[in-house]
Design an enzyme around this catalytic site. Structure first.
Site, PDB file in Angstrom:
ATOM      1  N   ARG A 235      40.848  38.259  40.520  1.00 56.18           N
ATOM      2  CA  ARG A 235      40.880  38.121  41.973  1.00 56.18           C
ATOM      3  C   ARG A 235      41.019  36.651  42.381  1.00 56.18           C
ATOM      4  O   ARG A 235      41.716  36.323  43.336  1.00 56.18           O
ATOM      5  CB  ARG A 235      39.636  38.778  42.598  1.00 56.18           C
ATOM      6  CG  ARG A 235      39.783  39.130  44.069  1.00 56.18           C
ATOM      7  CD  ARG A 235      39.283  38.029  44.984  1.00 56.18           C
ATOM      8  NE  ARG A 235      37.952  37.637  44.611  1.00 56.18           N
ATOM      9  CZ  ARG A 235      37.550  36.377  44.526  1.00 56.18           C
ATOM     10  NH1 ARG A 235      38.342  35.378  44.841  1.00 56.18           N
ATOM     11  NH2 ARG A 235      36.320  36.083  44.117  1.00 56.18           N
ATOM     12  N   SER A 236      40.369  35.776  41.617  1.00 58.06           N
ATOM     13  CA  SER A 236      40.478  34.338  41.931  1.00 58.06           C
ATOM     14  C   SER A 236      41.915  33.857  41.784  1.00 58.06           C
ATOM     15  O   SER A 236      42.400  33.069  42.610  1.00 58.06           O
ATOM     16  CB  SER A 236      39.589  33.505  41.000  1.00 58.06           C
ATOM     17  OG  SER A 236      38.247  33.843  41.177  1.00 58.06           O
TER      18      SER A 236
ATOM     19  N   LEU B 119      21.025  49.440  32.054  1.00 57.69           N
ATOM     20  CA  LEU B 119      21.736  49.522  30.772  1.00 57.69           C
ATOM     21  C   LEU B 119      20.897  49.002  29.606  1.00 57.69           C
ATOM     22  O   LEU B 119      21.301  49.136  28.445  1.00 57.69           O
ATOM     23  CB  LEU B 119      23.061  48.750  30.839  1.00 57.69           C
ATOM     24  CG  LEU B 119      24.282  49.580  31.220  1.00 57.69           C
ATOM     25  CD1 LEU B 119      24.214  50.051  32.665  1.00 57.69           C
ATOM     26  CD2 LEU B 119      25.577  48.795  31.009  1.00 57.69           C
TER      27      LEU B 119
ATOM     28  N   GLU C 218      35.733  17.581  45.084  1.00 53.90           N
ATOM     29  CA  GLU C 218      35.614  16.469  44.128  1.00 53.90           C
ATOM     30  C   GLU C 218      34.241  16.557  43.481  1.00 53.90           C
ATOM     31  O   GLU C 218      33.350  17.245  44.007  1.00 53.90           O
ATOM     32  CB  GLU C 218      35.806  15.137  44.850  1.00 53.90           C
ATOM     33  CG  GLU C 218      37.179  15.080  45.503  1.00 53.90           C
ATOM     34  CD  GLU C 218      37.483  13.763  46.199  1.00 53.90           C
ATOM     35  OE1 GLU C 218      36.609  12.855  46.195  1.00 53.90           O
ATOM     36  OE2 GLU C 218      38.587  13.656  46.752  1.00 53.90           O
TER      37      GLU C 218
ATOM     38  N   CYS D 157      42.126  27.388  55.439  1.00 50.64           N
ATOM     39  CA  CYS D 157      42.600  28.073  54.222  1.00 50.64           C
ATOM     40  C   CYS D 157      41.409  28.724  53.519  1.00 50.64           C
ATOM     41  O   CYS D 157      41.490  29.874  53.051  1.00 50.64           O
ATOM     42  CB  CYS D 157      43.258  27.089  53.263  1.00 50.64           C
ATOM     43  SG  CYS D 157      44.664  26.207  53.969  1.00 50.64           S
ATOM     44  N   LEU D 158      40.287  27.994  53.432  1.00 52.85           N
ATOM     45  CA  LEU D 158      39.096  28.547  52.775  1.00 52.85           C
ATOM     46  C   LEU D 158      38.645  29.818  53.477  1.00 52.85           C
ATOM     47  O   LEU D 158      38.185  30.768  52.846  1.00 52.85           O
ATOM     48  CB  LEU D 158      37.952  27.525  52.775  1.00 52.85           C
ATOM     49  CG  LEU D 158      38.160  26.294  51.893  1.00 52.85           C
ATOM     50  CD1 LEU D 158      36.971  25.353  52.030  1.00 52.85           C
ATOM     51  CD2 LEU D 158      38.352  26.677  50.436  1.00 52.85           C
TER      52      LEU D 158
ATOM     53  N   GLU E  25      33.930  28.699  47.730  1.00 56.59           N
ATOM     54  CA  GLU E  25      34.292  29.131  49.096  1.00 56.59           C
ATOM     55  C   GLU E  25      33.084  29.078  50.035  1.00 56.59           C
ATOM     56  O   GLU E  25      32.910  29.925  50.898  1.00 56.59           O
ATOM     57  CB  GLU E  25      34.873  30.550  49.102  1.00 56.59           C
ATOM     58  CG  GLU E  25      35.981  30.799  48.133  1.00 56.59           C
ATOM     59  CD  GLU E  25      37.260  30.060  48.474  1.00 56.59           C
ATOM     60  OE1 GLU E  25      37.348  29.534  49.587  1.00 56.59           O
ATOM     61  OE2 GLU E  25      38.141  30.011  47.619  1.00 56.59           O
TER      62      GLU E  25
ATOM     63  N   THR F  35      28.856  27.849  49.576  1.00 58.05           N
ATOM     64  CA  THR F  35      27.692  28.447  48.907  1.00 58.05           C
ATOM     65  C   THR F  35      26.948  29.359  49.894  1.00 58.05           C
ATOM     66  O   THR F  35      27.154  29.278  51.111  1.00 58.05           O
ATOM     67  CB  THR F  35      26.716  27.354  48.430  1.00 58.05           C
ATOM     68  OG1 THR F  35      26.194  26.694  49.590  1.00 58.05           O
ATOM     69  CG2 THR F  35      27.398  26.321  47.530  1.00 58.05           C
TER      70      THR F  35
ATOM     71  N   ILE G  55      39.066  22.994  39.984  1.00 57.64           N
ATOM     72  CA  ILE G  55      40.246  23.542  40.677  1.00 57.64           C
ATOM     73  C   ILE G  55      40.818  24.738  39.903  1.00 57.64           C
ATOM     74  O   ILE G  55      41.346  24.590  38.788  1.00 57.64           O
ATOM     75  CB  ILE G  55      41.317  22.439  40.880  1.00 57.64           C
ATOM     76  CG1 ILE G  55      40.677  21.212  41.565  1.00 57.64           C
ATOM     77  CG2 ILE G  55      42.494  22.989  41.686  1.00 57.64           C
ATOM     78  CD1 ILE G  55      39.938  21.493  42.869  1.00 57.64           C
TER      79      ILE G  55
END
Ligand SMILES: Cc1cc2nc3c(=O)[nH]c(=O)nc-3n(C[C@H](O)[C@H](O)[C@H](O)COP(=O)(O)OP(=O)(O)OC[C@H]3O[C@@H](n4cnc5c(N)ncnc54)[C@H](O)[C@@H]3O)c2cc1C
Length: 392
Positions: free
Chosen positions: A98-99, A346, A141, A246-247, A371, A373, A171
């Site tokens: 998905r990323s 499990l 950064e 964009c984020l 995206e 925290t 990135i």
């Protein structure tokens, strides 16, 4: 009334009834792709810390999910809800998958689509939609993640050119990208630049030893006096609002995506609990197990209702970016809680890659952080509620 809750979907809330036929078909096509192309291999890719990203990108391009909610330039032009449901199915496979799709479509392509010149769009969007070219998005950064306004990467004018210097960290797709969207400080505020791979002075290094999102490429970008022509700048993005918008697109996908991972955990766990015999009875027949399953199903359904609601608002053009914070915070926080609870059911089997649960749980640690925290989204919500910014 007889309720039937198919183990394959666990759709107790009837979410499926909120989805139109075209979108349902598209969602089914993505699910089929994940079942056929990803599920049989994902444990090995994760274990090896690798993803055949270039190969997958082409296939995802054929499937039509790269930049799928954008219009024109070879993009599918679907609804936002359809994009969200595709993210759900992709992340049910793995957050790394998905990323790959989120960064390509919602970060790199969206930046070019929204802020680029006509030439930039013509050059990059069609091959990116087809998965022939891969993009990455360099904002963070090492010292500036939650607060990108402190970024040190700088772009200075030199005659007609731009010269970029700085380092970007964490990135996604960085070392495999054909083009990096890099955000840098200039005399006129933060601006975005398209940096093609291979530009002299531009190098990347893959970040290794990750214990989360292992089936995803994460890299450092180094810009050492990278000279770019004047037309490398995205003309319509001025200031931090450019990258932040964009984020917001990518976060919207995560609202659905994280719940896909949770759904995969719950589905696996229900099946496991039904077949696992403990003290001569199925584990699923014990009250303690059922209480856990019921609570998880409830959170998953509530999360999906919120996601669908945000999808409807986004399609209607009324979605406020601060509402996306509600969804991102809720989906990831609940998904991680579900993954951890499923792991307990499990038992020891839950710590191996024979089941997807520990992989989703580990992946969601990254999703919790990128995206924005959880704490950052809480602060955004707190500011809406109180009128006070508590960021500084
Ligand atoms: C696998 C992965 C992939 C990524 N991919 C990309 C990518 O493609 N492009 C990109 O640009 N970035 C990417 N990132 C970076 C990601 O966006 C950042 O990690 C994130 O923004 C958080 O920044 P940070 O890690 O520096 O944490 P920090 O900002 O240092 O935060 C540390 C802690 O402080 C808390 N905190 C921060 N501010 C406040 C405050 N005001 N009050 C209280 N608490 C606060 C945070 O919530 C967190 O708990 C990726 C990260 C990961 C892990």
């Amino acid at each position: 009334m007889t309720l039937t809750v198919p183990a394959s979907t666990l759709d107790y809330f009837g979410i499926d009834s909120l989805i139109d036929d075209d979108t349902r078909q598209l969602q089914a096509a993505v699910r089929e792709f994940v079942d056929r192309r990803v599920r049989p291999h994902i444990a090995t890719w994760y274990d090896d810390g690798q993803l055949p990203a270039r190969e997958l990108a082409r296939e995802l391009g054929e499937l039509g999910v790269l930049g799928m909610h954008l219009q024109g330039y070879g993009c599918a032009g679907t609804s936002a809800t359809a994009y969200g449901l595709a993210c759900f199915e992709l992340e049910a496979g793995d957050s790394g998958l998905r990323s790959l799709v989120s960064v390509q479509g919602s970060l790199a392509m969206y930046a070019i689509w929204r802020f680029g010149s006509e030439e930039q769009k013509q050059q990059w969007l069609p091959p990116m939609a087809a998965g022939e070219a891969i993009g990455c998005f360099g904002l963070t950064e090492a010292d500036f993640g939650s607060d990108p306004s402190g970024m040190r990467t700088r772009a200075r004018r030199d005659g007609g050119d731009w010269v970029l210097t700085g380092t970007k960290m964490w990135i996604t797709n960085g070392s495999i990208a054909d083009v990096a969207v890099v955000w840098a400080r200039t005399d006129e505020g933060v601006r975005g630049f398209l940096v093609p791979a291979g530009t002299p002075g531009f190098t990347t290094a893959e970040i290794t030893r990750k214990q989360s999102l292992r089936a995803s490429v994460t890299s450092e970008l180094v810009l050492d006096d990278v000279r770019l022509p004047a037309d490398a700048m995205l003309p319509a993005a001025a200031g931090l609002s450019g990258p932040l918008s964009c984020l917001n697109e990518a976060r919207f996908g995560i609202v659905f995506g994280a719940l896909g991972a949770a759904h995969d955990c719950l589905r696996t766990t229900v099946e496991y609990a039904r077949s696992r015999q403990i003290f001569d009875r199925p584990l699923a027949a014990y009250q303690a197990t059922q209480l856990k399953l019921a609570d998880m199903s409830l959170e998953l359904g509530k999360g999906m209702l919120l996601a669908m609601h945000l999808g409807v608002a986004k399609d209607a053009g009324t979605l406020d970016h601060r509402q996306v914070s509600l969804g991102k915070l809720n989906s990831v926080r609940e998904a991680i809680a579900i993954a951890r609870e499923c792991r307990t059911i499990l038992g020891a089997a839950g710590i191996t890659l024979d089941y997807p649960v520990i992989r989703h749980a580990a992946n969601l640690e990254s999703v919790l952080t990128y995206e924005g925290t959880s704490e950052v989204h809480q602060l955004i919500i707190g500011q809406v509620l109180t009128g006070h910014s508590a960021f500084r």
